[in-house]
Scaffold this active site. Structure first.
Site, mmCIF file in Angstrom:
data_model
loop_
_atom_site.group_PDB
_atom_site.id
_atom_site.type_symbol
_atom_site.label_atom_id
_atom_site.label_comp_id
_atom_site.label_asym_id
_atom_site.label_seq_id
_atom_site.Cartn_x
_atom_site.Cartn_y
_atom_site.Cartn_z
ATOM 1 N N CYS A 111 0.803 -1.234 0.000
ATOM 2 C CA CYS A 111 0.000 0.000 0.000
ATOM 3 C C CYS A 111 0.832 1.279 0.000
ATOM 4 O O CYS A 111 0.265 2.380 0.013
ATOM 5 C CB CYS A 111 -0.979 -0.042 1.154
ATOM 6 N N HIS B 262 -2.966 7.765 6.130
ATOM 7 C CA HIS B 262 -3.181 6.475 5.477
ATOM 8 C C HIS B 262 -4.553 5.952 5.912
ATOM 9 O O HIS B 262 -5.323 5.493 5.087
ATOM 10 C CB HIS B 262 -2.051 5.511 5.816
ATOM 11 N N LYS C 57 -10.367 7.455 2.948
ATOM 12 C CA LYS C 57 -10.746 6.091 2.554
ATOM 13 C C LYS C 57 -12.269 5.902 2.596
ATOM 14 O O LYS C 57 -12.798 5.016 1.927
ATOM 15 C CB LYS C 57 -10.050 5.074 3.461
ATOM 16 N N HIS D 232 -9.995 1.486 0.236
ATOM 17 C CA HIS D 232 -8.541 1.393 0.245
ATOM 18 C C HIS D 232 -8.100 0.881 -1.131
ATOM 19 O O HIS D 232 -8.299 -0.289 -1.450
ATOM 20 C CB HIS D 232 -8.081 0.455 1.350
ATOM 21 N N PHE E 169 1.289 3.625 4.133
ATOM 22 C CA PHE E 169 1.986 2.568 4.866
ATOM 23 C C PHE E 169 1.486 1.211 4.390
ATOM 24 O O PHE E 169 0.281 1.031 4.203
ATOM 25 C CB PHE E 169 1.717 2.696 6.373
ATOM 26 N N PHE F 289 1.912 -3.389 4.011
ATOM 27 C CA PHE F 289 2.367 -4.691 4.506
ATOM 28 C C PHE F 289 3.886 -4.796 4.331
ATOM 29 O O PHE F 289 4.457 -4.206 3.415
ATOM 30 C CB PHE F 289 1.725 -5.815 3.688
#
Lengths: 402, 259
Positions: free
Chosen positions: A167, A295, A324, A329, A385, A387
């Site tokens: 992301c 984020h 979002k 997302h 931010f 994974f």
């Protein structure tokens, strides 16, 4: 070290709010979410997962140019639809005439590329388990497919790469492009990102219990997960002196959590490092930032960690929000989508609220804005931010003295 | 201002080449390459509980990264990194797409978070305690050259060392007929602004054919995008000043001078 003086001479976004900047901007101003109940069921005929989606209208009708038909997949259709908005293709063509195709770089982010093609090909395996003959791995599933397609469509021959850091992908393209321009490998760059709906991310995030069955609501006390969205966004980065207008790229920061594959550091250490590095590169104190696009994925742990990081860097007074609730997302496209939203906020002097957020979780202290407001903005930040603990913050601003 | 770096450490994991020490006589032509199947790579830095969750691709990348650091005697936590892989974790793609076509969609949460292209980078950061910037890229068959360019740009901007790791595994059975990776291969270069070791200079981007390597090794070069590094690894093993050309996008070449 200070960065090359660059600006976003052109930019565009396409997402659940519609095609192009005007559609996104009017939906933001009117508080109109693009989220809808999941109407994207798996190919096998099962019922769709109970959640909400940020789905782009009209993708099914997009057709790729005849010569690029092999690249046909949902992700490249979305890329094409995105490129065709706001005069972006013409702007790239004009620049290509002026600088030459070899002098324009291409840096795009995606997380899942054209995996929908592979999901559907697996549903059509023959008795021996072989995939159908019309399945085109190289042009669709392969993670380079997006840039390979856009490079051919735009006629670019400069340095090229796909960044795929989940992301944060399409935020990090700004950093990589800036370094390539500073090194003299290209004079300008197309940056951006595209990610499209697929069952892999829906069921993957669901397996981690991170998908909400309702519209997502960042920072809310009752938030319980994300809504997956799809989107495309592009920006043309040029040397500031070469173009008269457009937001300046003032800084970026990148860091790694070194903590956990799918959960952020609880104190937001990696996020703090990315934001601090972006500020340092821009030569700015935290107080100089007028708005932060968070984020803000709306999972309990992500928002808590980002809140902690925001408070450590900015305290509670810097206005911030997650968008979002409008788009869902968009994963590998989240960076570019929200950097463009930050650019729109800068241009129009308006801070979007955190849509769907009713009551902020007690204890969260960042300056999350619940009602949109007009105020002059000079410098804005966007956080992304992902994974694997991949963090990126980008700062845009108006020209000094403007 | 030319892009250049000092190659302080090298890692290599490939069929018939267990590590950089074993690969050098082979690259120098003192031995023929045999495509001995690759033994399961075992990165030491990753704690056993984390290693159990990883895949062949992740372990391959980390093993090469570790080699380059230990050869250079450099602590990995202080390094930025560029991870370059053409196809990412295709073994997981196969498992995900299989699960998505089964009743109940039994997608494994661990496999899902391992499916991101930056999974090796995420595990490396955890294993090495590396908190500096890290990117994970692809440029298809040009992934090694694109990774090298990216690493050189980072080094020039930050005047700090950077670890470049290029890696791919052979496509799994279901995908192998549709793509181009037939052999596993990983290599890592620790690039620094200064220090001991050969210097690598970028000498422009042109078009043409990449530098030739011996026929047996050329088969390997064509069998894995990361193995497009072989002309460079060959030059580093020979230890002589040399100009060589690496496969970049379309017909483009990255010209590199070793000193």
């Amino acid at each position: 070290m200070p960065i090359e003086a660059l600006r976003l001479s052109h930019y565009t976004v396409t997402n659940a709010l519609g095609h192009g900047l005007a559609a996104s901007w009017s939906a933001l101003r009117e508080g109109r979410s693009g989220l809808r109940p999941n109407d994207y069921p798996p190919a096998c005929g099962d019922a769709a997962l109970t959640t909400w989606l940020g789905r782009v209208e009209g993708l099914e009708a997009v057709s790729l140019p005849e010569t690029l038909q092999d690249y046909d997949c949902r992700n490249n259709r979305l890329a094409l639809l995105g490129l065709q908005q706001d005069g972006f293709v013409a702007a790239v063509a004009e620049l290509r005439e002026r600088l030459g195709a070899r002098h324009i770089g291409l840096f795009l982010g995606t997380s899942t590329s054209g995996i929908e093609q592979t999901e559907q090909a697996f549903a059509r395996r023959d008795e021996q388990g072989r995939l159908p003959a019309d399945y085109r791995y190289r042009q669709t599933q392969s993670p380079f497919s997006l840039a390979d397609f856009c490079r051919r469509y735009l006629g670019l021959e400069g340095p090229v790469q796909v960044i795929s850091t989940a992301c944060s992908s399409s935020a990090k393209v700004f950093a990589s492009a800036e370094r390539h321009i500073a090194a003299g490998l290209c004079d300008a760059a197309v940056v951006g990102g595209v990610d499209s709906l697929c069952q892999s991310t829906l069921y993957g995030f669901n397996s981690l219990e991170l998908v909400s069955s309702q519209p997502c609501r960042p920072w809310d006390a009752t938030r319980d997960g994300i809504n997956i969205g799809e989107g495309a966004g592009f920006a043309l980065l040029q040397r500031a002196g070469a173009v008269p207008a457009g937001p300046r790229l003032l800084g970026y920061g990148e860091s790694s959590d070194a903590w956990h594959m799918s959960t952020p550091h609880p104190e937001g250490d990696g996020a703090v490092a990315a934001m601090a590095q972006a500020l340092a590169r821009a030569g700015l104190e935290p107080g100089a930032i007028d708005y932060v696009n968070l984020h803000g994925t709306s999972t309990p742990s992500n928002d808590r960690a980002e809140d902690r990081a925001m408070v450590r860097v900015f305290g509670s007074s810097t206005p911030c929000s997650s968008t979002k609730g409008w788009t869902g997302h968009t994963l590998g496209a989240a960076g570019i989508t929200e950097i463009v939203f930050a650019a729109l906020a800068l241009e129009h002097g308006w801070i979007p609220p955190s849509l769907n957020t009713q009551a902020i979780e007690p204890g969260l202290q960042a300056g999350v804005v619940l009602a949109g407001r007009s105020q002059p903005l000079r410098r804005v930040m966007s956080n992304s931010f992902g994974f694997g603990g991949s963090n990126c913050s980008v700062i845009l601003g108006v020209d000094d003295g403007a | 201002m030319g892009l250049e770096a000092c190659v302080g450490g090298i890692g290599l994991v490939a069929p018939g080449m267990a590590d950089w020490a074993a690969a050098q006589p082979l690259l120098r032509g003192e031995q023929l390459w045999q495509p001995t199947p690759l033994a399961a790579p075992k990165p030491d830095l990753l704690p056993a509980n984390e290693r159990r969750r990883t895949t062949t691709l992740i372990r391959l990348a980390l093993a090469a990264a570790e080699q380059a650091c230990s050869q250079a005697g450099v602590a990995p936590e202080g390094l930025a990194s560029v991870f370059a892989s053409a196809e990412g974790d295709t073994e997981i793609v196969e498992r995900l797409c299989t699960a998505l076509n089964m009743a109940g969609k039994p997608v494994s949460p661990t496999q899902f978070h391992n499916s991101v292209h930056n999974a090796p980078a995420g595990y490396w950061a955890i294993a090495a305690g590396a908190r500096l910037p890290s990117t994970s890229i692809t440029a298809g068959v040009a992934s090694f050259a694109a990774g090298l360019l990216d690493a050189l740009c980072y080094l020039q901007a930050e005047q700090a060392p950077v670890l470049l790791i290029a890696y791919d595994v052979a496509l799994p059975d279901s995908l192998s007929a549709h793509g181009d990776v037939q052999q596993p291969f990983a290599c890592a270069l620790l690039l620094s602004p200064s220090g001991e070791g050969p210097r690598l200079l970028l000498d422009g981007i042109t078009t043409g054919e990449p530098s030739a390597v011996r026929a047996d090794l050329d088969a390997l070069r064509r069998a894995n995008p990361a193995a497009q590094a072989l002309p460079l690894l060959h030059g580093l093993a020979n230890g002589k000043a040399e100009r060589l050309a690496l496969r970049y996008v379309d017909q483009q070449l990255l010209n590199v001078v070793l000193r």
